[in-house]
Design a protein around this motif. Structure first.
Motif, PDB file in Angstrom:
ATOM      1  N   ASP A  65      -5.923  -6.892  -1.700  1.00 46.45           N
ATOM      2  CA  ASP A  65      -5.745  -7.785  -2.753  1.00 46.45           C
ATOM      3  C   ASP A  65      -5.914  -8.331  -3.770  1.00 46.45           C
ATOM      4  OD1 ASP A  65      -2.830  -7.317  -0.972  1.00 46.45           O
ATOM      5  OD2 ASP A  65      -3.720  -8.607   0.157  1.00 46.45           O
TER       6      ASP A  65
ATOM      7  N   GLY B 234       1.935   3.700  -0.858  1.00 45.83           N
ATOM      8  CA  GLY B 234       1.261   2.721  -1.219  1.00 45.83           C
ATOM      9  C   GLY B 234      -0.702   3.319  -0.698  1.00 45.83           C
ATOM     10  N   SER B 238      -3.975   1.878  -2.799  1.00 43.70           N
ATOM     11  CA  SER B 238      -4.614   0.976  -2.694  1.00 43.70           C
ATOM     12  C   SER B 238      -5.856   1.812  -2.614  1.00 43.70           C
ATOM     13  CB  SER B 238      -4.677   1.140  -0.643  1.00 43.70           C
ATOM     14  OG  SER B 238      -3.218  -0.283  -0.711  1.00 43.70           O
ATOM     15  N   ARG B 346      -0.226  -7.099  -1.800  1.00 37.88           N
ATOM     16  CA  ARG B 346       0.077  -5.127  -2.465  1.00 37.88           C
ATOM     17  C   ARG B 346      -0.644  -5.051  -1.093  1.00 37.88           C
ATOM     18  NH1 ARG B 346      -3.244  -1.983  -2.330  1.00 37.88           N
ATOM     19  NH2 ARG B 346      -4.810  -3.134  -3.094  1.00 37.88           N
ATOM     20  N   LEU B 349       2.685  -4.183   1.675  1.00 32.76           N
ATOM     21  CA  LEU B 349       3.756  -3.392   0.447  1.00 32.76           C
ATOM     22  C   LEU B 349       3.928  -2.818   2.175  1.00 32.76           C
ATOM     23  CD1 LEU B 349       2.931  -1.871  -2.368  1.00 32.76           C
ATOM     24  CD2 LEU B 349       4.573  -3.513  -2.136  1.00 32.76           C
ATOM     25  N   ALA B 373       4.106  -1.841  -7.526  1.00 31.86           N
ATOM     26  CA  ALA B 373       4.019  -1.678  -6.412  1.00 31.86           C
ATOM     27  C   ALA B 373       1.465  -2.066  -6.848  1.00 31.86           C
ATOM     28  CB  ALA B 373       2.907  -0.041  -6.021  1.00 31.86           C
ATOM     29  N   ASP B 375       0.669  -4.626  -7.865  1.00 26.24           N
ATOM     30  CA  ASP B 375       0.626  -6.440  -8.273  1.00 26.24           C
ATOM     31  C   ASP B 375       1.526  -6.503  -6.759  1.00 26.24           C
ATOM     32  OD1 ASP B 375       2.890  -6.281  -9.555  1.00 26.24           O
ATOM     33  OD2 ASP B 375       2.423  -6.665 -11.193  1.00 26.24           O
ATOM     34  N   GLY B 376       1.909  -5.794  -5.892  1.00 21.34           N
ATOM     35  CA  GLY B 376       2.968  -5.990  -4.526  1.00 21.34           C
ATOM     36  C   GLY B 376       4.121  -7.377  -5.298  1.00 21.34           C
TER      37      GLY B 376
END
Lengths: 384, 484
Positions: A65, B234, B238, B346, B349, B373, B375-376
């Motif tokens: 994150d 997703g 990542s 994130r 998700l 997506a 930054d969630g």
């Protein structure tokens, strides 16, 4: 209760900070690594000092994150070393991080380095805070996600607060990837000449990360680029071409001189007689104005050493201590802001320039959060 | 208690008769913002033309302790501009001048009623633009953007309104005028500019804004990629992040959202895919090309079923038109819907989307997903039919989703704000002490509680006896009258 000698308390947990605030009556100073001890208004006498340097360490790092939470007393350099193992960093290159400055201290003093041009300062990088108020309330704001508009952003209030609302105990930060490659291009010349080159540079698509002019004979402009290992050389060539005669790639140690000039470290700044801070009768003033006003403004200041962010409008100037008031006046006349940083311990010069129009508002917030004015007295003298 | 006639006269003396609206037919125009389920007709609507007049209006309000609500274009989605009964609305649309564009300092000075897109239009001749780009950017105003700390699709790389505002001229709730921030990032003391940004109109009214402008990137590369599942999409995000790439934007839509957006815009999205990702990179030619190749490779690795690269600025605009129209387009597939705005870390998700789907199934309601997506920041759209009595269920599901985001370590709101909509959910995210301190900060700005009261922080009145959503009048349902 007034004490004969001020006590120093070294809490190691947020709860101990709160207990210290509740248990020790009277006025409290807050310190981290002590690297900005002499910045801003000189602290008035206090009953105790809260030394947060033992409140240190990473709480949680979420590499996926790109966020990390840390105790406020964590030295930034230690944090960077830990993050580097994950290919990440806090994108803040304030010079005094090299002397052990803590994350909380960097927030409280609103410090930033050359890369603020792209990444901003702590006000842009902090996404959550926990702090302790004078009545012992522990207050949290923000969170662990980068995008978040829920509630007032207390982190902003603490940014540049010099502890006046109370100590930070936890800070949540957004991270950036470590650049795969970094390069620096230098071109020598006086500040006016550099300012014209920077105008062309900023109109170009080259996306510099940092653009700083350093005083000297005749002075030097440094431009930092970041990018991919295979792609950066082409951009460096474009940059050298754009900056013109005399521009060439230099090693990263060119920034060491910048850091030395900015922190006013004795003996390290080449070509500057009588270094700032403890050693001489020099004082360091941080100033800010519109970027295009900076070079002309610097020309009017009696500076002995300068680092100037010609694209940000933020500069650090070293002057003889008798000139501090002149600097404040000249900066205010240019519509800018100024604050005294390192200076001789006995210097009796105003720390701040002209009072902002929002001073009554600042005072009202101070009265709400610290009605007995317990925290960091003197830091905003003579304003409040 | 209605405002007394002498008070109205004070406003008229200041602004003139035609800029003080009191006829209910006209004031009803201002009864809600983008959160149309909540409506209050204001007593008076004031339409000042200058910053001085705004300050004058606020001074009258302060003198008589009249609550006031500032309003821009009214596109907010959290009820932040919902009028207060027995209060006034101060509409800022007439302060709509671009006061200065300064290309050398790369900044613009604006009145609050300037629309987001007008800033970029004014800057474009100089090769500059204003970065934050909320989907409503054609109509939403910079004053509203300041109040909400607006984001947009490109805030992943470029940040939010707060990262682009240098200084603000603000009329405080006592009518005094102050400047927050400065001409550089250096400020004299605490960042009150930053406190004001995103304060949802509760700390004062902004009358002048100085924003940073960025140089238009040398190149932009945009792709639209279909995936067999939202989870696969997703994973692509990542991997992009893990590769050290910071895209300008990464947006995802699920099948339901695609169906709506494609039906409304014909932008070229596949109707048979469970998930689509929009990825945009920008920057210098060298960096952008290298990273774009990496992104395409990552897409392929995760089973991308169709990859469309925008070959022209028109094609890029088309992809974005589909994405930005998604909210409104959902109106095509459902009579009513509620937009949520929660944020999760994130990396969670996929997990949160599974939970949302399960919650929707349990509630017997469909949920369409459009989200940032990178930054969630989720925008689940809860679809329902008020006519079929599904309103309360939808509201419960919607609030449940927002609070789920908090439970997962996220936030109630990424960019739409708390307003009246989510004020009662704030205790799910913050402790009693946290909220009490926020209220103390508010009291520092607004000791009399007249500035947009009832917004952002929960109050017993708001959360104990919350007014219901708007329900059509029987005559309206019969087609005899219409909503104004």
């Amino acid at each position: 209760m007034t004490r004969a000698a001020p006590t120093t308390l070294r809490p190691t947990t947020p709860a101990e900070v709160r207990d210290a605030v509740l248990d020790v009556p009277g006025r409290l100073a807050i310190s981290g690594a002590g690297t900005a001890r002499h910045w801003a208004g000189r602290p008035d006498a206090v009953d105790a000092t809260l030394d947060l340097s033992a409140l240190s360490g990473v709480i949680t790092h979420n590499p996926g994150d790109m966020t990390v939470s840390v105790h406020a007393g964590t030295p930034l350099a230690d944090l960077q070393a830990e993050l580097a193992g994950h290919g990440q960093r806090l994108a803040l290159d304030a010079a005094r991080a090299g002397r052990g400055a803590t994350v909380g201290g960097l927030v409280a003093t609103a410090d930033a380095g050359p890369s603020a041009l792209i990444y901003g300062g702590m006000r842009d990088l902090v996404i959550g805070t926990t702090s302790v108020l004078a009545d012992g309330t522990m207050v949290r704001s923000g969170g662990h996600v980068i995008k978040n508009v829920a509630g007032y952003d207390m982190a902003k209030l603490l940014h540049g607060s010099y502890g006046t609302f109370g100590p930070l105990v936890e800070v949540v930060l957004r991270l950036h990837p470590v650049a795969k490659a970094t390069a620096c291009v230098a071109v020598d010349g006086p500040v006016d000449d550099a300012a014209e080159r920077v105008l062309a540079l900023m109109a170009s698509p080259l996306e510099p990360i940092a653009v700083e002019w350093l005083s000297g004979d005749p002075g030097r402009l440094l431009v930092r680029l970041e990018g991919g290992t295979s792609t950066l050389p082409a951009r460096v060539r474009r940059l050298v071409e754009l900056l013109g005669d005399g521009a060439r790639e230099v090693g990263p140690d060119a920034w060491d001189e910048h850091a030395a000039l900015t922190t006013g470290e004795p003996g390290r700044a080449a070509g500057v007689g009588g270094a700032a801070g403890a050693a001489g009768r020099d004082a360091v003033v941080r100033i800010g104005c519109a970027p295009r006003s900076l070079a002309p403004l610097l020309g009017r200041l009696p500076a002995t050493a300068v680092t100037a962010g010609l694209a940000t409008g933020v500069a650090t100037v070293t002057v003889h201590d008798a000139s501090v008031t002149d600097v404040h006046d000249a900066v205010a006349a240019a519509g800018g802001t100024s604050v005294l940083r390192d200076r001789p311990a006995d210097l009796d010069a105003p720390a701040w320039g002209a009072a902002p129009s929002a001073l009554p508002l600042l005072t009202a917030i101070k009265n709400q959060l610290d009605p007995e004015a317990r925290f960091a007295p003197g830091r905003f003298a003579p304003w409040m | 208690m209605p405002l007394a006639a002498p008070i109205r006269d004070e406003f008229v003396a200041l602004l003139g008769e035609r800029d003080v609206l009191s006829d209910p037919v006209r004031t009803r125009t201002y009864e809600c913002d983008g959160l149309t389920g909540s409506r209050v007709v204001p007593e008076l609507v004031l339409l000042p033309r200058t910053a001085d007049d705004v300050a004058g209006c606020v001074r009258v309000c302060a003198r008589h302790r009249i609550p006031f609500v500032a309003r821009g274009a009214g596109t907010g989605l959290s009820g932040g501009a919902l009028p207060v009964a027995d209060g006034v609305v101060i509409g800022l649309n007439r302060l709509n001048r671009v006061l200065e564009v300064d290309p050398e300092n790369r900044r613009a000075v604006l009145e609050p009623g300037v629309t987001n897109l007008e800033i970029t239009a004014a800057a474009a001749p100089h090769g500059l633009y204003y970065a934050p780009d909320p989907s409503s950017q054609q109509v939403c105003t910079i004053g509203g953007n300041v109040a909400e700390n607006s984001g947009g699709a490109h805030c992943l790389k470029y940040g939010f309104t707060t990262n682009h505002v240098l200084s603000l001229e603000v009329v405080l709730p006592d009518g005094s005028v102050v400047t927050l921030g400065s001409d550089s990032a250096e400020q004299s003391g605490p960042d009150l500019r930053g406190v004001f940004l995103g304060s949802e109109g509760t700390l004062g009214i902004v009358t002048k804004i100085t924003v940073r402008l960025l140089r238009t990137p040398e190149v932009m590369r945009t792709l639209l990629a279909d995936f067999p599942s939202v989870a696969a999409g997703g994973q692509v995000v990542s991997d992009i992040v893990a590769a050290g790439i910071v895209p300008a934007a990464v947006e995802m839509m699920d099948a339901l959202a695609i169906e709506a957006a494609e039906g409304a815009t014909g932008a070229g999205y596949s109707l048979d895919t469970p998930a689509a990702l929009v990825v945009e990179l920008d920057g210098t030619v060298e960096e952008c090309e290298e990273q774009f190749a990496q992104v395409k490779e990552i897409c392929d690795r995760h089973g991308c079923t169709r990859l469309h690269v925008a070959g022209s600025p028109e094609e890029r605009a088309n992809i974005w038109r589909g994405r930005k129209a998604a909210f409104a387009a959902v109106g095509r597939i459902s009579p009513d819907y509620i937009v949520q705005d929660g944020v999760v870390p994130r990396t969670r998700l996929s997990e949160v989307l599974e939970r949302i789907e399960a919650m929707g199934t349990e509630a017997g309601l469909r949920v369409a997903n459009v989200f940032h997506a990178g930054d969630g920041n989720l925008h689940p759209l809860v679809l329902f039919s008020a006519a079929d009595g599904e309103t309360e269920r939808a509201e419960r599901l919607s609030a449940g989703i927002a609070e789920l985001c908090v439970e997962m370590g996220g936030s109630l709101s990424g960019e739409h704000g708390i307003g009246t909509d989510k004020a009662c959910s704030m205790p799910a995210m913050f402790g009693v002490d946290d909220l009490a301190v926020m209220d103390r900060v508010r009291a520092g700005f607004d000791p009399d509680h007249i500035c947009n009261p009832g917004k952002l922080l929960p109050t017993p009145r708001l959360c104990g006896e919350k007014p219901g959503r708007y329900r059509p009048h029987p005559l309206e349902e019969a087609g005899l009258i219409e909503r104004l």
